[in-house]
Design a protein around this motif. Structure first.
Motif, PDB file in Angstrom:
ATOM      1  N   GLY A  32     -36.038 -47.457   3.800  1.00 32.10           N
ATOM      2  CA  GLY A  32     -35.928 -48.712   3.055  1.00 32.10           C
ATOM      3  C   GLY A  32     -34.952 -48.736   1.902  1.00 32.10           C
ATOM      4  N   ILE A  95     -35.545 -47.854  -6.861  1.00 35.09           N
ATOM      5  CA  ILE A  95     -36.247 -46.566  -6.986  1.00 35.09           C
ATOM      6  C   ILE A  95     -36.112 -45.782  -5.691  1.00 35.09           C
ATOM      7  CG2 ILE A  95     -38.464 -47.584  -6.267  1.00 35.09           C
ATOM      8  CD1 ILE A  95     -39.842 -45.540  -8.159  1.00 35.09           C
ATOM      9  N   ALA A  96     -35.991 -44.465  -5.825  1.00 37.60           N
ATOM     10  CA  ALA A  96     -36.011 -43.591  -4.649  1.00 37.60           C
ATOM     11  C   ALA A  96     -36.460 -42.196  -5.084  1.00 37.60           C
ATOM     12  CB  ALA A  96     -34.631 -43.511  -4.001  1.00 37.60           C
ATOM     13  N   VAL A  97     -37.296 -41.594  -4.244  1.00 41.36           N
ATOM     14  CA  VAL A  97     -37.782 -40.226  -4.474  1.00 41.36           C
ATOM     15  C   VAL A  97     -37.327 -39.380  -3.292  1.00 41.36           C
ATOM     16  CG1 VAL A  97     -39.871 -38.801  -4.683  1.00 41.36           C
ATOM     17  CG2 VAL A  97     -39.774 -41.043  -5.809  1.00 41.36           C
ATOM     18  N   ARG A 102     -42.218 -36.945  -1.931  1.00 39.02           N
ATOM     19  CA  ARG A 102     -42.949 -38.223  -1.870  1.00 39.02           C
ATOM     20  C   ARG A 102     -44.448 -38.002  -1.720  1.00 39.02           C
ATOM     21  NH1 ARG A 102     -38.570 -40.535   2.331  1.00 39.02           N
ATOM     22  NH2 ARG A 102     -36.832 -40.417   0.852  1.00 39.02           N
ATOM     23  N   ASN A 103     -45.199 -39.055  -2.007  1.00 42.63           N
ATOM     24  CA  ASN A 103     -46.670 -39.056  -1.876  1.00 42.63           C
ATOM     25  C   ASN A 103     -47.358 -38.071  -2.812  1.00 42.63           C
ATOM     26  OD1 ASN A 103     -46.724 -41.057   0.171  1.00 42.63           O
ATOM     27  ND2 ASN A 103     -46.025 -39.502   1.628  1.00 42.63           N
ATOM     28  N   ARG A 104     -46.736 -37.817  -3.942  1.00 47.95           N
ATOM     29  CA  ARG A 104     -47.358 -36.952  -4.951  1.00 47.95           C
ATOM     30  C   ARG A 104     -47.551 -37.699  -6.263  1.00 47.95           C
ATOM     31  NH1 ARG A 104     -44.033 -31.384  -5.210  1.00 47.95           N
ATOM     32  NH2 ARG A 104     -43.698 -31.007  -2.986  1.00 47.95           N
ATOM     33  N   GLY A 105     -47.337 -38.995  -6.239  1.00 50.12           N
ATOM     34  CA  GLY A 105     -47.514 -39.791  -7.455  1.00 50.12           C
ATOM     35  C   GLY A 105     -46.259 -39.931  -8.294  1.00 50.12           C
ATOM     36  N   ILE A 106     -45.140 -39.379  -7.814  1.00 53.69           N
ATOM     37  CA  ILE A 106     -43.907 -39.441  -8.622  1.00 53.69           C
ATOM     38  C   ILE A 106     -43.387 -40.880  -8.700  1.00 53.69           C
ATOM     39  CG2 ILE A 106     -41.469 -38.752  -8.672  1.00 53.69           C
ATOM     40  CD1 ILE A 106     -42.344 -36.004  -7.624  1.00 53.69           C
ATOM     41  N   GLY A 107     -43.399 -41.582  -7.563  1.00 58.57           N
ATOM     42  CA  GLY A 107     -42.924 -42.969  -7.558  1.00 58.57           C
ATOM     43  C   GLY A 107     -43.736 -43.828  -8.517  1.00 58.57           C
ATOM     44  N   ARG A 108     -45.050 -43.677  -8.467  1.00 64.42           N
ATOM     45  CA  ARG A 108     -45.911 -44.446  -9.366  1.00 64.42           C
ATOM     46  C   ARG A 108     -45.612 -44.106 -10.828  1.00 64.42           C
ATOM     47  NH1 ARG A 108     -51.115 -46.947 -10.267  1.00 64.42           N
ATOM     48  NH2 ARG A 108     -51.604 -47.273  -8.073  1.00 64.42           N
ATOM     49  N   ASP A 128     -36.152 -56.060  -4.401  1.00 64.57           N
ATOM     50  CA  ASP A 128     -36.170 -56.416  -2.982  1.00 64.57           C
ATOM     51  C   ASP A 128     -36.725 -55.223  -2.218  1.00 64.57           C
ATOM     52  OD1 ASP A 128     -34.805 -58.850  -3.448  1.00 64.57           O
ATOM     53  OD2 ASP A 128     -32.887 -57.791  -3.438  1.00 64.57           O
ATOM     54  N   ASN A 133     -41.439 -51.777   4.850  1.00 61.97           N
ATOM     55  CA  ASN A 133     -41.722 -50.660   3.931  1.00 61.97           C
ATOM     56  C   ASN A 133     -43.084 -50.872   3.245  1.00 61.97           C
ATOM     57  OD1 ASN A 133     -41.516 -48.439   2.294  1.00 61.97           O
ATOM     58  ND2 ASN A 133     -39.532 -48.990   1.392  1.00 61.97           N
ATOM     59  N   LYS A 135     -45.511 -48.974   2.375  1.00 62.96           N
ATOM     60  CA  LYS A 135     -45.901 -48.083   1.283  1.00 62.96           C
ATOM     61  C   LYS A 135     -45.309 -48.552  -0.049  1.00 62.96           C
ATOM     62  CE  LYS A 135     -44.700 -43.554  -0.169  1.00 62.96           C
ATOM     63  NZ  LYS A 135     -44.067 -42.315   0.270  1.00 62.96           N
ATOM     64  N   TYR A 140     -45.738 -51.384  -5.294  1.00 66.65           N
ATOM     65  CA  TYR A 140     -45.264 -52.406  -6.236  1.00 66.65           C
ATOM     66  C   TYR A 140     -46.390 -53.380  -6.588  1.00 66.65           C
ATOM     67  CZ  TYR A 140     -40.542 -50.859  -4.880  1.00 66.65           C
ATOM     68  OH  TYR A 140     -39.415 -50.124  -4.631  1.00 66.65           O
ATOM     69  N   LYS A 142     -49.559 -52.777  -6.604  1.00 69.77           N
ATOM     70  CA  LYS A 142     -50.525 -52.112  -7.485  1.00 69.77           C
ATOM     71  C   LYS A 142     -50.002 -52.050  -8.923  1.00 69.77           C
ATOM     72  CE  LYS A 142     -51.971 -49.040  -3.885  1.00 69.77           C
ATOM     73  NZ  LYS A 142     -52.119 -47.654  -3.472  1.00 69.77           N
TER      74      LYS A 142
HETATM   75  C1  LIG Z   1     -41.305 -45.796  -2.157  1.00 67.87           C
HETATM   76  C2  LIG Z   1     -41.252 -44.504  -2.975  1.00 67.87           C
HETATM   77  C3  LIG Z   1     -40.309 -44.701  -4.166  1.00 67.87           C
HETATM   78  C4  LIG Z   1     -42.656 -44.221  -3.509  1.00 67.87           C
HETATM   79  O1  LIG Z   1     -42.634 -42.998  -4.211  1.00 67.87           O
HETATM   80  P1  LIG Z   1     -43.753 -41.869  -3.922  1.00 67.87           P
HETATM   81  O2  LIG Z   1     -43.568 -40.822  -4.943  1.00 67.87           O
HETATM   82  O3  LIG Z   1     -43.693 -41.477  -2.497  1.00 67.87           O
HETATM   83  O4  LIG Z   1     -45.071 -42.727  -4.174  1.00 67.87           O
HETATM   84  P2  LIG Z   1     -46.426 -42.285  -4.885  1.00 67.87           P
HETATM   85  O5  LIG Z   1     -46.838 -40.964  -4.329  1.00 67.87           O
HETATM   86  O6  LIG Z   1     -46.309 -42.410  -6.354  1.00 67.87           O
HETATM   87  O7  LIG Z   1     -47.388 -43.458  -4.445  1.00 67.87           O
HETATM   88  C5  LIG Z   1     -47.543 -43.806  -3.139  1.00 67.87           C
HETATM   89  C6  LIG Z   1     -48.654 -44.859  -3.126  1.00 67.87           C
HETATM   90  O8  LIG Z   1     -48.563 -45.528  -1.888  1.00 67.87           O
HETATM   91  C7  LIG Z   1     -49.761 -45.333  -1.158  1.00 67.87           C
HETATM   92  N1  LIG Z   1     -49.369 -45.241   0.253  1.00 67.87           N
HETATM   93  C8  LIG Z   1     -48.874 -44.197   0.904  1.00 67.87           C
HETATM   94  N2  LIG Z   1     -48.598 -44.531   2.179  1.00 67.87           N
HETATM   95  C9  LIG Z   1     -48.935 -45.846   2.301  1.00 67.87           C
HETATM   96  C10 LIG Z   1     -48.899 -46.788   3.379  1.00 67.87           C
HETATM   97  N3  LIG Z   1     -48.425 -46.451   4.579  1.00 67.87           N
HETATM   98  N4  LIG Z   1     -49.308 -48.061   3.137  1.00 67.87           N
HETATM   99  C11 LIG Z   1     -49.764 -48.427   1.912  1.00 67.87           C
HETATM  100  N5  LIG Z   1     -49.819 -47.575   0.857  1.00 67.87           N
HETATM  101  C12 LIG Z   1     -49.418 -46.306   1.064  1.00 67.87           C
HETATM  102  C13 LIG Z   1     -50.388 -44.087  -1.712  1.00 67.87           C
HETATM  103  O9  LIG Z   1     -51.752 -44.096  -1.486  1.00 67.87           O
HETATM  104  C14 LIG Z   1     -50.013 -44.219  -3.185  1.00 67.87           C
HETATM  105  O10 LIG Z   1     -50.890 -45.114  -3.825  1.00 67.87           O
HETATM  106  P3  LIG Z   1     -51.721 -44.706  -5.167  1.00 67.87           P
HETATM  107  O11 LIG Z   1     -50.709 -44.475  -6.268  1.00 67.87           O
HETATM  108  O12 LIG Z   1     -52.590 -45.863  -5.481  1.00 67.87           O
HETATM  109  O13 LIG Z   1     -52.465 -43.467  -4.797  1.00 67.87           O
HETATM  110  C15 LIG Z   1     -40.790 -43.280  -2.124  1.00 67.87           C
HETATM  111  O14 LIG Z   1     -41.680 -43.129  -1.049  1.00 67.87           O
HETATM  112  C16 LIG Z   1     -39.369 -43.400  -1.597  1.00 67.87           C
HETATM  113  O15 LIG Z   1     -38.430 -43.072  -2.295  1.00 67.87           O
HETATM  114  N6  LIG Z   1     -39.211 -43.865  -0.358  1.00 67.87           N
HETATM  115  C17 LIG Z   1     -37.896 -43.963   0.268  1.00 67.87           C
HETATM  116  C18 LIG Z   1     -36.990 -44.928  -0.451  1.00 67.87           C
HETATM  117  C19 LIG Z   1     -37.668 -46.272  -0.652  1.00 67.87           C
HETATM  118  O16 LIG Z   1     -38.336 -46.803   0.224  1.00 67.87           O
HETATM  119  N7  LIG Z   1     -37.472 -46.823  -1.860  1.00 67.87           N
HETATM  120  C20 LIG Z   1     -38.015 -48.127  -2.214  1.00 67.87           C
HETATM  121  C21 LIG Z   1     -36.973 -49.147  -2.020  1.00 67.87           C
HETATM  122  S1  LIG Z   1     -37.598 -50.788  -2.317  1.00 67.87           S
END
Ligand SMILES: CC(C)(COP(=O)(O)OP(=O)(O)OC[C@H]1O[C@@H](n2cnc3c(N)ncnc32)[C@H](O)[C@@H]1OP(=O)(O)O)[C@@H](O)C(=O)NCCC(=O)NCCS
Length: 174
Positions: A32, A95-97, A102-108, A128, A133, A135, A140, A142
């Motif tokens: 995404g 944002i991008a991790v 990923r999935n370790r709370g860094i994005g949040r 956007d 996407n 997840k 966002y 939340k």
């Molecule tokens: C989107 C992104 C920034 C999130 O960062 P991350 O560090 O992976 O996310 P976190 O671990 O902080 O949080 C993930 C949350 O999504 C939830 N989640 C995970 N998979 C999910 C799914 N399939 N559907 C819904 N929620 C989901 C988790 O439970 C978590 O929620 P919580 O904080 O309430 O526990 C990262 O995955 C990323 O860089 N992705 C690729 C690039 C991208 O998509 N960027 C966004 C562009 S708009």
């Protein structure tokens, strides 16, 4: 560790950016993020980073990074839409991790730090997100972002269209 951008982060950030191209090409066609048809060369990336850094120094943008094991593994930036204009109070977030982190709370954590820093500086933050996407979309929501429209055919990748959802957070209300 979440912290503000530093000049020395350039190499890590460019490396991460190139890794997203590899991920999209080899593992996840639906990744995404928006890509150029041709991967930008290193000088173009240096120029992009320099512009980002300058905007941050000028106060027209905010940028936070996540650092793990001495390297940048995530980045969140927010840019005023047009500094000094009638739309300057609105800013756009990206944002991008890195995949392995990923999935370790860094994005949040990045998003929470960013929204906190945006208060008093911008009034509305928009973004956007690919409608596929789930997840990112849920994350966002939340954090407090609300949906504000959808553009079908917003992205065209290898002949396939993706729609994009517009989201926003009004910092005066949340
Ligand atoms: C989107 C992104 C920034 C999130 O960062 P991350 O560090 O992976 O996310 P976190 O671990 O902080 O949080 C993930 C949350 O999504 C939830 N989640 C995970 N998979 C999910 C799914 N399939 N559907 C819904 N929620 C989901 C988790 O439970 C978590 O929620 P919580 O904080 O309430 O526990 C990262 O995955 C990323 O860089 N992705 C690729 C690039 C991208 O998509 N960027 C966004 C562009 S708009």
């Amino acid at each position: 560790m979440i912290r503000e951008l530093k000049w020395k982060d350039m190499d890590d950030i460019i490396r991460n950016y190139y890794s997203f191209y590899d991920e999209m090409e080899n593992e996840n066609r639906d990744l995404g993020l928006i890509f150029y048809r041709v991967k930008p060369d290193y000088p173009s990336e240096v120029s992009w980073f320099s512009n980002l850094y300058r905007e941050v120094l000028k106060g027209d943008a905010l940028c936070f990074v996540a650092e793990e094991d001495g390297h940048v593994v995530g980045l969140c930036d927010v840019h005023s839409n047009r500094p000094g204009s009638e739309v300057g109070h609105v800013a756009t977030l990206g944002i991008a991790v890195a995949k392995e982190y990923r999935n370790r709370g860094i994005g949040r954590s990045l998003l929470e730090a960013m929204i906190k820093a945006c208060r008093g500086k911008f009034e509305v933050v928009t973004l956007d997100v690919f409608s596929s996407n789930a997840k990112a979309y849920e994350l966002y929501r939340k954090i407090g972002f609300r949906e504000n429209g959808k553009l079908d055919k917003a992205i065209k990748r290898n002949g396939r269209y993706y729609s994009e959802i517009k989201m926003y957070i009004d910092l005066a209300e949340s």
